[in-house]
Write a protein that holds these residues in place. Structure first.
Motif, PDB file in Angstrom:
ATOM      1  N   HIS A   1      -9.829  -1.661  -6.548  1.00  0.00           N
ATOM      2  CA  HIS A   1      -9.595  -2.650  -5.496  1.00  0.00           C
ATOM      3  C   HIS A   1     -10.056  -4.027  -5.938  1.00  0.00           C
ATOM      4  CE1 HIS A   1     -11.796  -5.072  -2.448  1.00  0.00           C
ATOM      5  NE2 HIS A   1     -10.584  -5.104  -1.917  1.00  0.00           N
TER       6      HIS A   1
ATOM      7  N   ALA B   1      -6.244   0.424  -2.876  1.00  0.00           N
ATOM      8  CA  ALA B   1      -5.378  -0.736  -3.034  1.00  0.00           C
ATOM      9  C   ALA B   1      -4.707  -1.200  -1.754  1.00  0.00           C
ATOM     10  CB  ALA B   1      -4.291  -0.420  -4.069  1.00  0.00           C
TER      11      ALA B   1
ATOM     12  N   CYS C   1     -13.577   1.314   3.566  1.00  0.00           N
ATOM     13  CA  CYS C   1     -12.914   0.016   3.737  1.00  0.00           C
ATOM     14  C   CYS C   1     -13.432  -0.710   4.975  1.00  0.00           C
ATOM     15  CB  CYS C   1     -11.405   0.192   3.869  1.00  0.00           C
ATOM     16  SG  CYS C   1     -10.579   0.763   2.395  1.00  0.00           S
TER      17      CYS C   1
ATOM     18  N   ASP D   1      -7.782  -7.370   1.423  1.00  0.00           N
ATOM     19  CA  ASP D   1      -6.844  -6.282   1.155  1.00  0.00           C
ATOM     20  C   ASP D   1      -5.816  -6.721   0.113  1.00  0.00           C
ATOM     21  OD1 ASP D   1      -5.056  -4.206   1.145  1.00  0.00           O
ATOM     22  OD2 ASP D   1      -4.683  -4.220   3.315  1.00  0.00           O
TER      23      ASP D   1
END
Length: 307
Positions: A165, A200, A215, A233
């Protein structure tokens, strides 16, 4: 159903064996370590290439490694030092970045039942992002001083899981909202990104409760998630204009294949082609395990972008 239960048990046993193998390698000390800030976690370990890979024995591509671990404090850069060394032995110069992670415990949902704390929160807002941005900005000068064998003009960023990420995010800083402190005015000078089982797409990862809802924790919980997701994001920060490849195990139960596919789909809708390499019978950890065939695939994907 007995067959389903047996398949699930076999999958869990394979995943456990893969994780054990990845974490069984002794840590590899770097050739040099440099600070990019004042916090103890604001450091980068450097690994010089163990052999020349360019025809004239010139400078080696610089591979920036961002480790995973759900942005949580118990997982630091030491667990990917065998992977960093693996890349160095293939002729790459490697920068293994540390960053601040979440360390506070999350209160248990049912203290009366004795649940207590359920583990460290994922990430620190905004410090985790502050550190990745600062490390990337500091790298060219630090490389010149501490890793002169590296060519920062041939830089590829790779990261595993939560680090995947961060790798995608680092390549998309020029697309951040105008008021973001981490925004840069033009794309980062990268040859590419190779994201390994990356977290991702936060919408899909959140729905799947990836890494125990990491997250949402990273962005500050329920109150912060909606307001902060446009800043964090990667699936909302497209197209980057930077060559990007995702490497994903089809048998990954930690960060399922659907997360990587959602990012690739979002990229396609934004007019960008993102490579997606899917590996059969591979779970989450072989991608960073030097003993696994999947790790050699990762190195080849990096080489294709670095050269």
């Amino acid at each position: 159903m007995p067959d389903a239960a047996a398949a699930r048990a076999a999958a869990e046993a394979r995943a456990a064996a893969e994780e054990e193998s990845a974490f069984a390698h002794p840590a590899v000390d770097p050739d040099a370590t440099a600070a990019y800030g004042d916090d103890p976690d604001q450091v980068i370990d450097f690994y010089a290439p163990r052999e020349a890979v360019s025809p004239g024995g010139g400078l080696a591509p610089l591979i920036v490694v961002l480790h995973g671990g759900a942005w949580r404090a118990p997982y630091d850069r030491r667990h990917v030092t065998p992977f960093a060394d693996f890349l160095a032995r293939r002729g790459f110069a490697v920068a293994n970045v540390e960053y601040r992670r979440g360390g506070e415990s999350i209160p248990g949902q049912d203290a009366a039942a004795g649940a207590g704390d359920v583990g460290p929160v994922a990430g620190r807002w905004p410090e985790t992002f502050d550190d990745v941005a600062a490390a990337m900005d500091a790298l060219p000068a630090l490389v010149r001083e501490f890793l002169p064998q590296a060519d920062p003009r041939r830089m590829v960023v790779t990261g595993h899981s939560a680090g995947g990420h961060l790798a995608l995010w680092a390549a998309a800083r020029h697309l951040l909202p105008a008021d973001a402190a981490w925004r840069i005015e033009r794309p980062a000078p990268l040859r590419g990104v190779v994201a390994l089982a990356p977290i991702a797409d936060f919408t899909v990862a959140d729905k799947l409760a990836v890494c125990g809802g990491a997250c949402r924790q990273l962005l500050g919980g329920e109150e912060g998630f909606t307001a902060r997701v446009p800043y964090a994001d990667p699936a909302l920060l497209l197209p980057t204009g930077i060559a990007t490849t995702l490497v994903q195990g089809r048998a990954d139960t930690v960060v399922p294949q659907a997360v990587a596919e959602a990012y690739a789909d979002a990229a396609a809708k934004a007019g960008e082609v993102v490579g997606l390499t899917l590996l059969e019978d591979v779970g989450h950890f072989p991608l960073i395990d030097p003993a696994a065939d999947a790790c050699a695939v990762v190195a080849e994907e990096i080489a294709q972008l670095a050269w």
